[in-house]
Design an enzyme around this catalytic site. Sequence first.
Site, mmCIF file in Angstrom:
data_model
loop_
_atom_site.group_PDB
_atom_site.id
_atom_site.type_symbol
_atom_site.label_atom_id
_atom_site.label_comp_id
_atom_site.label_asym_id
_atom_site.label_seq_id
_atom_site.Cartn_x
_atom_site.Cartn_y
_atom_site.Cartn_z
ATOM 1 N N ASN A 50 12.345 2.719 31.871
ATOM 2 C CA ASN A 50 12.303 3.929 31.114
ATOM 3 C C ASN A 50 13.656 4.358 30.690
ATOM 4 O O ASN A 50 13.657 4.959 29.720
ATOM 5 C CB ASN A 50 11.519 5.046 31.876
ATOM 6 C CG ASN A 50 11.686 4.972 33.218
ATOM 7 O OD1 ASN A 50 11.700 4.007 33.939
ATOM 8 N ND2 ASN A 50 12.114 6.124 33.663
ATOM 9 N N ALA B 233 -0.890 6.613 27.538
ATOM 10 C CA ALA B 233 -1.140 6.774 26.082
ATOM 11 C C ALA B 233 -0.077 7.720 25.398
ATOM 12 O O ALA B 233 0.424 7.354 24.088
ATOM 13 C CB ALA B 233 -2.351 7.447 25.732
ATOM 14 N N HIS B 234 0.817 8.420 26.267
ATOM 15 C CA HIS B 234 1.631 9.316 25.574
ATOM 16 C C HIS B 234 3.021 8.902 25.331
ATOM 17 O O HIS B 234 3.971 9.395 24.314
ATOM 18 C CB HIS B 234 1.510 10.698 26.409
ATOM 19 C CG HIS B 234 2.474 10.674 27.571
ATOM 20 N ND1 HIS B 234 3.805 11.019 27.679
ATOM 21 C CD2 HIS B 234 2.193 10.180 28.989
ATOM 22 C CE1 HIS B 234 4.183 11.008 28.957
ATOM 23 N NE2 HIS B 234 3.379 10.209 29.602
ATOM 24 N N THR C 46 -15.385 12.361 35.878
ATOM 25 C CA THR C 46 -16.096 12.452 34.550
ATOM 26 C C THR C 46 -14.977 12.009 33.717
ATOM 27 O O THR C 46 -13.838 12.607 33.626
ATOM 28 C CB THR C 46 -16.633 13.940 34.291
ATOM 29 O OG1 THR C 46 -17.647 14.091 35.456
ATOM 30 C CG2 THR C 46 -17.343 13.827 32.736
ATOM 31 N N THR D 44 1.172 7.042 36.004
ATOM 32 C CA THR D 44 1.327 7.461 37.451
ATOM 33 C C THR D 44 0.085 7.109 38.254
ATOM 34 O O THR D 44 0.107 6.402 39.067
ATOM 35 C CB THR D 44 1.579 8.863 37.574
ATOM 36 O OG1 THR D 44 2.860 8.955 36.753
ATOM 37 C CG2 THR D 44 2.025 9.098 38.798
ATOM 38 N N CYS E 203 17.825 16.783 38.316
ATOM 39 C CA CYS E 203 17.913 17.899 39.043
ATOM 40 C C CYS E 203 16.679 17.700 40.184
ATOM 41 O O CYS E 203 15.678 17.949 39.785
ATOM 42 C CB CYS E 203 17.640 19.269 38.218
ATOM 43 S SG CYS E 203 18.964 19.473 36.968
ATOM 44 N N GLN F 118 6.095 2.036 29.279
ATOM 45 C CA GLN F 118 7.356 1.844 28.257
ATOM 46 C C GLN F 118 6.825 0.971 27.147
ATOM 47 O O GLN F 118 7.414 1.159 25.836
ATOM 48 C CB GLN F 118 8.701 1.773 28.699
ATOM 49 C CG GLN F 118 9.183 2.841 29.395
ATOM 50 C CD GLN F 118 9.330 4.040 28.651
ATOM 51 O OE1 GLN F 118 9.738 4.204 27.206
ATOM 52 N NE2 GLN F 118 9.203 5.112 28.881
#
Length: 385
Positions: free
Chosen positions: A155, A204-205, A243, A76, A328, A183
């Site tokens: 996605n 990364a996730h 940082t 993002t 939603c 993706q």
Amino acid sequence: MSQPIYLDYAATTPVEPAVAERMAGYLTADGTFANPASRSHLYGWFAEEAVEQARGQVAELIGADPREIVWTSGATEADNLALKGVARALRHHGRHIVTCTTEHKAVVDPCQWLEDEGFEITWLEPNPDGSLPPERVRSVLREDTLLVSLMHANNETGVIHDIDALGRVCREAGVLFHVDAAQSLGKLPIDVSALPVDLMSLSAHKIYGPKGVGALYVRRSPQVRLEPQIHGGGHERGLRSGTLAPHQVVGMGEALALAGERMDEDYRHVEKLRDQLREKLSVLDDIHVHGESAPRLPGHLNVAFAGVDGEMLLTALNRVAVSSGSACTSATVEPSYVLRAMGVSDALAHSSVRFSVGRLTTLTDIEAAGDHICEVVQRLRAVPA
Ligand SMILES: *Cc1c(COP(=O)(O)O)cnc(C)c1O
């Protein structure tokens, strides 16, 4: 009751245990906890070394130079930096930006924000299968076009855009090309040394790394001009102050190195299970797989169950953890704008469910999930409307 079967790997993935273990070495006093920007002592140097090693791992997976990788908090932020950064840096050269209606909100929302700031956005429509012909991009490019932003893989549907062909159209016209690869990263081969791509957002996730870290690839030659969006200290060659979190970036580097090693194996595993789930659902009448005729990621299966109420379906599918074709918002349930952009009706979009399988999914999971889904859909369809 046992836990539902997790079939939402496109939303996020669990961190690979070996990755979590390495991350733990960068937090406590007995680990490499220092600020990587601390140049005056050994602690800082070790932290910096770890950050640079991870930067090399990210660069390696996509064929980039490590100096082209800018750490961010995720895709993002990378999307925001790419879009706003280019728009701001080149605002005296033009005001026109091109994107597509099926992009992730992380691209759609910054584009709408730029529209309010006086930039002009062309929103391209995809084909009904989600694909986007390069000619459609070519036909809207203008003298004052600054940037084209298109995702690599969607996605919601998993549909893959031909970023090589789309990028060549941009190159020929001298327009910058940004790709959101959140993706596809680690799932499809990506080589920016051979692709006509100037900026690429990474996360990364979605690939068994930690949440809260990502990167933006920024081409050095020819160099992309980018205005930073976060100021304060001049980290990341001035492009993104703040940082760095060594445990996060080390986690991303490690997850991507692992994804690179396992790419073929992962691909075959999820494709086989996804196809087995598709096969199990084929006993149902009146189902439609979104984007089925287009090239797709191997783990995605977005299915419309015609005639079934979306909300009832989600409630009844309590043995699987999945995403719905509705979102939603504050007050109402809106059909997916991605499916709507592909020409899917409101009703069919509401009756759609995204199943996404991953590394930890087993054949037993798929069999149990498939039986459950078929049973639920048949039961709901038997209820007179
Ligand atoms: C998940 C995702 C994002 C957002 O990534 P974060 O790292 O969660 O900020 C952006 N684009 C696409 C296509 C995604 O799938």
